[in-house]
Scaffold this active site. Structure first.
Site, short mmCIF file in Angstrom:
data_model
loop_
_atom_site.label_atom_id
_atom_site.label_comp_id
_atom_site.label_asym_id
_atom_site.label_seq_id
_atom_site.Cartn_x
_atom_site.Cartn_y
_atom_site.Cartn_z
N HIS A 1 0.84 -1.20 0.00
CA HIS A 1 0.00 0.00 0.00
C HIS A 1 0.88 1.26 0.00
O HIS A 1 0.72 2.14 -0.86
CB HIS A 1 -0.90 -0.03 1.24
CG HIS A 1 -1.84 1.12 1.35
ND1 HIS A 1 -3.15 1.06 0.93
CD2 HIS A 1 -1.66 2.37 1.83
CE1 HIS A 1 -3.74 2.22 1.14
NE2 HIS A 1 -2.86 3.04 1.70
N GLU A 2 1.81 1.32 0.94
CA GLU A 2 2.69 2.51 1.02
C GLU A 2 3.59 2.59 -0.20
O GLU A 2 3.96 3.68 -0.64
CB GLU A 2 3.50 2.50 2.32
CG GLU A 2 2.66 2.42 3.61
CD GLU A 2 1.56 3.45 3.71
OE1 GLU A 2 1.69 4.54 3.10
OE2 GLU A 2 0.53 3.17 4.36
N HIS B 1 1.82 4.52 -2.84
CA HIS B 1 1.98 5.96 -2.60
C HIS B 1 3.38 6.43 -3.02
O HIS B 1 3.55 7.48 -3.63
CB HIS B 1 1.80 6.26 -1.11
CG HIS B 1 0.38 6.23 -0.63
ND1 HIS B 1 -0.62 7.01 -1.17
CD2 HIS B 1 -0.22 5.52 0.38
CE1 HIS B 1 -1.76 6.80 -0.52
NE2 HIS B 1 -1.56 5.89 0.41
N GLU C 1 -4.56 7.81 -3.07
CA GLU C 1 -5.08 6.54 -2.55
C GLU C 1 -5.37 5.56 -3.69
O GLU C 1 -5.25 4.34 -3.51
CB GLU C 1 -6.35 6.82 -1.72
CG GLU C 1 -6.76 5.70 -0.80
CD GLU C 1 -5.83 5.48 0.39
OE1 GLU C 1 -4.93 6.32 0.62
OE2 GLU C 1 -5.97 4.45 1.08
#
Lengths: 523, 523
Positions: free
Chosen positions: B265-266, B269, B304
């Site tokens: 997830h990170e 980003h 996101e």
């Protein structure tokens, strides 16, 4: 808002900016990925420019002036105001263009130095260093008239930015006296059999080094609730107010003393910063306004006196290892199980002329410093050209230490200081050594039980005395004022010379050398 | 210096300040000792005030205006200038006193929230939250007139600070449509036997988790020469220009998916930030000027979309694990040797109504978001009082998820957002989910080989397409503009609904649900 509040508010903002500069510096040296260096340099340049702008803001000067003239202000406020005004006056004398040129040259010169050291190629560094000497001479000239008047040396202005109040006129006799003591003592030591120290380069697991080092730091009183220990290529201490004081060290698999004493050294610096009066946080009295650096210590030399005191005076003492050597031995059974306390103590206090300053023992360290100071003074005075620097360096190493410099990487290129424009900072290492013994003796007079406490591993009384007499004051007093308040006299090398003579006479079984008693007056 | 250079110089300085704020934030969350929090808050307050001062400096506005009027400037400069002017206008509408009050309340409210959550005592948080709602309503009123005109909702102004251009009028029909899809699909899934997932809470050595996670991040293209992975209580990504983009995760000994998918997830980003055009570094187009935060993504939702795309669309796919499960199994033999690929895949995609948002699966996650958005809209509109919040929360959990909230710590107190004044940010999580599928489908159209590449573990073509079409543009375009440029249409939930239906039909053996085809028009 009263003027004093205005001065406090502006001082707090300035100190915050300096603390942030320190955070960015710490991060760059311990955490930052390589790719971040370019943008980090820009961020630091922006913050430095902002801090400079705030410092030179006429409203800041006015608020300081009004605070200084307000009889209702307490002594601390008055001192803060007068230090602020001094910094403003000095900073104003330096043209902004020169500041910018120096900042730009600094990163260029550091890169050139690193490459030159890597490739053992002084010629590749010479142009950048020549330009650095030139700009630093301009800086000295700009600052100079204010600093030392007509009879001063151009080096004084630079020295003053690291050690307020110190001049060449005071420094040179001090150095002469140290040399007159150190060189004969070194010769006497060299005439004795060298202690073994082979075991110090056995394998010492880095994780265990870190555990032991951190415990040793905490034993001295380093508060890890307001600090942390990390690894970095070059160990250092840095603070972002007394509430966040970080240290680094380097854990080398095959060299135990590096981390062991490096940590105690940085712990000494850290105890100073953590011991500053909370009232001084976010004020001028924890700000090096000229250096644009947040720091609670009175000067580089005063700071170094504390790192040396805790590292050498305590950390290399017989009392310390008598108490803690069993723990060290059980931490590193493979390295030390066959090494006696006596052997270990002699090894970590072994005196050997060596080429590299940061590896030098306590005695030859000062000789390394004097060499650098003599050369940089001549560079700044225009009496030595950069191209002649390697030959001058090598000649002094031969004369003082009896060694041949095999290449410039292990000679004139070994230190980062000149590439960073830090001319004038080297003397503070030796000044710190001298002060450390003065402070230690004063503590001993004030605490009759001191030696017995240290033998029991009770470090709090010493730390508390140092805190109450030195650390708590931050930058309120000049180094000279601090010495006089604490020891009753100015800088005096005698306690340091007595300490060294006594220490090495014991370790090497020498007869007490006569020359240490020759001079008694202050220098 | 031309005006444009003046605008660029001032923009660079502002962006530097925002990057420095980010460095201090990263340090506070990953490195800082506890004692440093007070002085760090002051340092951050000083920097925020400085950034605000520079943004509102009339000379900055003038330089932006002149750049905007200069036809010789390229499109990027024009856009930067117009965004700067918008931010100045909005920031001017917010009284400085309100900004200060909000900043002060934020740390107070966060402390009150943390204690209330710890003690499961909503009443202890109620006064601070009531004040926060009150100040946020004032903020909304100050920003509001500019943001959405008379027919708008007071929530619009807040939503806009996170998702430029988004309004309640667009959001509510989108949410209705998602709800109409998600709830029946959830019921259908709940009618099926639940897959086993017990093995996910076995012991997984944290060091091995870190090694696997970092390798997975690098496989997607995360450049650790311009970044690093650390541990923190709450995982996050943060950037200090594209050259230094850091991610954190949390390694829990007894919960493998946390670090596994948290890191992906990170990483999503981080790929966004590392992919921004270098030309945009140190400009308005990598600055959230209202939020005083350096960021390269177009909006919270757009950002996101990329974390969700890489985490869920790629990282939870059958193709991904078919390729990488053997390596995971050999990394954690004790945890996974008796678990088949099929079992693992079903476990990490298991749908279960749960109380905690951050532990929710892809499907129920949106329901958690809608609940929060509905409640915070009513708070901001003055239709719901803070004292009635827990009851309203619990009722919605019962209705949507069929669960009873056993205590407020696992209910209304679970998220930090409201204590931080982040009203308006929750919708961006769901908007990100929706966008992710649109972008993914557009990539699939542009790269016919995409599925085959992903099956072979070739992530570069997808990343490069996303970089060229999204990441490189930084904040140049609004989310809507980006969507239209990239997918040919505005926000459209259909691809997302189709993805979820298809995915869960396969995993749970459902017949294709009809309702996903009911609506085709954009919302």
């Amino acid at each position: 808002m009263t003027t004093s509040n205005e001065f406090q508010r502006r001082s707090a903002e300035l100190n915050d900016l300096l603390c942030v500069i320190n955070v960015l510096t710490w991060d760059a040296r311990t955490q930052m990925p390589g790719g971040g260096s370019g943008s980090r340099a820009q961020q630091l340049a922006t913050l430095s420019a902002l801090a400079r702008e705030r410092l030179l803001d006429p409203a800041f000067e006015e608020s300081a002036r009004q605070t200084g003239q307000d009889d209702g202000q307490d002594d601390l406020q008055q001192r803060a105001a007068s230090q602020a005004l001094e910094a403003v006056t000095a900073m104003r004398r330096v043209p902004e263009a020169l500041t910018r040129e120096l900042a730009l040259l600094k990163s260029e010169a550091q890169d050139a130095w690193a490459a030159a050291k890597q490739n053992n190629d002084f010629a590749a560094f010479e142009p950048a260093l020549t330009r650095m000497v030139d700009l630093t001479r301009q800086l000295s000239a700009a600052l100079g008239d204010a600093a030392s008047g007509e009879e001063g040396h151009p080096y004084d202005a630079l020295l003053n930015t690291y050690e307020p109040g110190m001049t060449v006129k005071t420094l040179l006799p001090l150095f002469e006296r140290l040399r007159a003591h150190h060189v004969p003592l070194l010769r006497a030591i060299q005439a004795q059999p060298a202690p073994r120290s082979d075991f110090l380069t056995r394998f010492y697991p880095p994780d265990a080094q870190k555990t032991f080092s951190l415990a040793a730091a905490e034993r001295f009183g380093y508060d890890t609730g307001r600090g942390r220990l990390d690894q970095s290529a070059h160990p250092f201490e840095i603070s972002f107010t007394r509430e966040d004081v970080r240290i680094t060290t380097r854990f080398q698999e095959h060299f135990l003393p590096g981390a062991l004493f490096g940590t105690l050294h940085e712990t000494g610096h850290a105890l100073y910063e953590q011991g500053v009066d909370p009232e001084l946080s976010r004020t001028v009295l924890t700000s090096d306004l000229l250096g644009l650096y947040a720091v609670g210590g009175a000067s580089y030399g005063t700071h170094e006196s504390q790192s040396r005191l805790w590292e050498n005076r305590i950390g290399r003492s017989a009392a310390y290892w008598k108490l803690h050597y069993p723990e060290l031995q059980s931490t590193f059974p493979e390295g030390l199980s066959d090494v006696s306390l006596e052997e270990f103590l002699r090894a970590v206090n072994k005196v050997t002329p060596s080429l590299i300053r940061v590896e030098a023992d306590e005695l030859t360290y000062d000789l390394h410093i004097m060499l650098r100071v003599e050369l940089e003074m001549r560079l700044i005075a225009g009496e030595l050209e950069v191209k002649d620097l390697p030959a001058a360096w090598n000649a002094r190493i031969r004369e003082d230490l009896g060694l041949e410099v095999p290449d410039d990487a292990r000679g004139v290129l070994q230190d980062i200081h000149w590439s960073s424009g830090m001319f004038g900072s080297f003397p503070t290492y030796t000044i710190g050594n001298v002060m450390a013994s003065q402070f230690y003796n004063a503590a001993g007079k004030a605490i009759p039980e001191l030696e017995a406490q240290l033998e029991r591993g009770e470090y709090a009384p010493l730390r508390e005395w140092l805190t109450a007499n030195i650390y708590t004051h931050g930058r309120t007093y000049t180094p000279h004022e601090l010495l006089v308040r604490t020891t009753g006299e100015g800088l005096n090398p005698q306690p340091y010379l007595d300490y060294l003579t006594g220490k090495y006479s014991g370790l090497y079984g020498l007869e007490h050398a006569e020359q240490t008693q020759e001079h008694k007056e202050n220098v």
